[in-house]
Design an enzyme around this catalytic site. Sequence first.
Site, PDB file in Angstrom:
ATOM      1  N   VAL A  59       0.752  -1.210  -0.018  1.00 13.35           N
ATOM      2  CA  VAL A  59      -0.047   0.013   0.230  1.00 13.35           C
ATOM      3  C   VAL A  59       0.794   1.275  -0.126  1.00 13.35           C
ATOM      4  O   VAL A  59       0.379   2.441  -0.434  1.00 13.35           O
ATOM      5  CB  VAL A  59      -1.048  -0.042   1.239  1.00 13.35           C
ATOM      6  N   TYR A  60       2.222   1.191   0.363  1.00 10.78           N
ATOM      7  CA  TYR A  60       2.971   2.394   0.373  1.00 10.78           C
ATOM      8  C   TYR A  60       3.315   2.876  -1.338  1.00 10.78           C
ATOM      9  O   TYR A  60       3.790   2.106  -1.788  1.00 10.78           O
ATOM     10  CB  TYR A  60       4.474   2.156   0.891  1.00 10.78           C
TER      11      TYR A  60
END
Length: 316
Positions: A52-53
Amino acid sequence: MQMRALGRSGLSVPVVVFGGNVFGWTADQAMSFRLLDACLERGLVAIDTADVYSAWVSGHKGGESEAVIGAWLKARPGARDKVLILTKCGMEMPGQGKGLAPAWIAKSCEDSLKRLGIERIDLYQAHKDDEATPLADTLGAFQTLIKAGKVRAIGSSNYTAARLKAALDLSAAHGLPRFESHQPVYNLMDRGIEADLLPLCKAEEVGIITYSALASGFLTGKYRTSADLGKSVRGERSVAKHMTDKGMAVLAAVDAVAARHGASQAAVALGWQIARPGITAPIASATSPEQLAELAGAADLALSTADMAELDAASA
């Protein structure tokens, strides 16, 4: 660099794990490559990231950090054999999916492997609990990945003590892979895990690698007044809450210990964690080689009993 066993996984990590959330966000690709090169040179050979980064950034969709790491590995022949890649799944990937259902875990793993350009993830972590999916299904999905050679060991993050205990009990009872590490928030401003998660992990021999180890940068000492909050993108979002009497008392104690050792505030805050029983390693990130050097310095900082007592008292 001092190394410590991570749970019963057979993996060993440095006493400081580098946080890759900055890659492709506050550190562009060129700076990210410099930081990763410096990690390798200084022995910070465990890199923590997540699928998700950095989806929270306007125009990003997630996967940016993993893609930068993958580009670096491709540009540095031989580097893959020298570093441990720790990544996660389970948080919402905007417009794609979230959670820990088996099909999503399988897809997430394939996507991460592709972005990273590797064949196996060293530590694959459930980024947050998914109570809508039975624990047995989640652990079974991870077991499939381990048997396929795509994952070496698994860990959890952001679970309650009760849910982590339930998962560990299930693993033991049914021969499923166990969470060998847990990743919670922990720092001098937030010691909540000491009530239940820390004792549980110590008793079960689960490694603890903590995130937000510098309280979003507050413990570096660069935020001391409201005027300082504009110094970074994290100021108003994550640091303002620490501008309290307790926060100032903690900074005063960190300052005093740092002065005695000729060390940076960041090194002291991380050194306190490294010295805490039950903590395997704090995760910390940097956006310049100079900041990274401070993180590495924490590994060599020997805090005295008096130092620890002063920091404990201020942060209690």
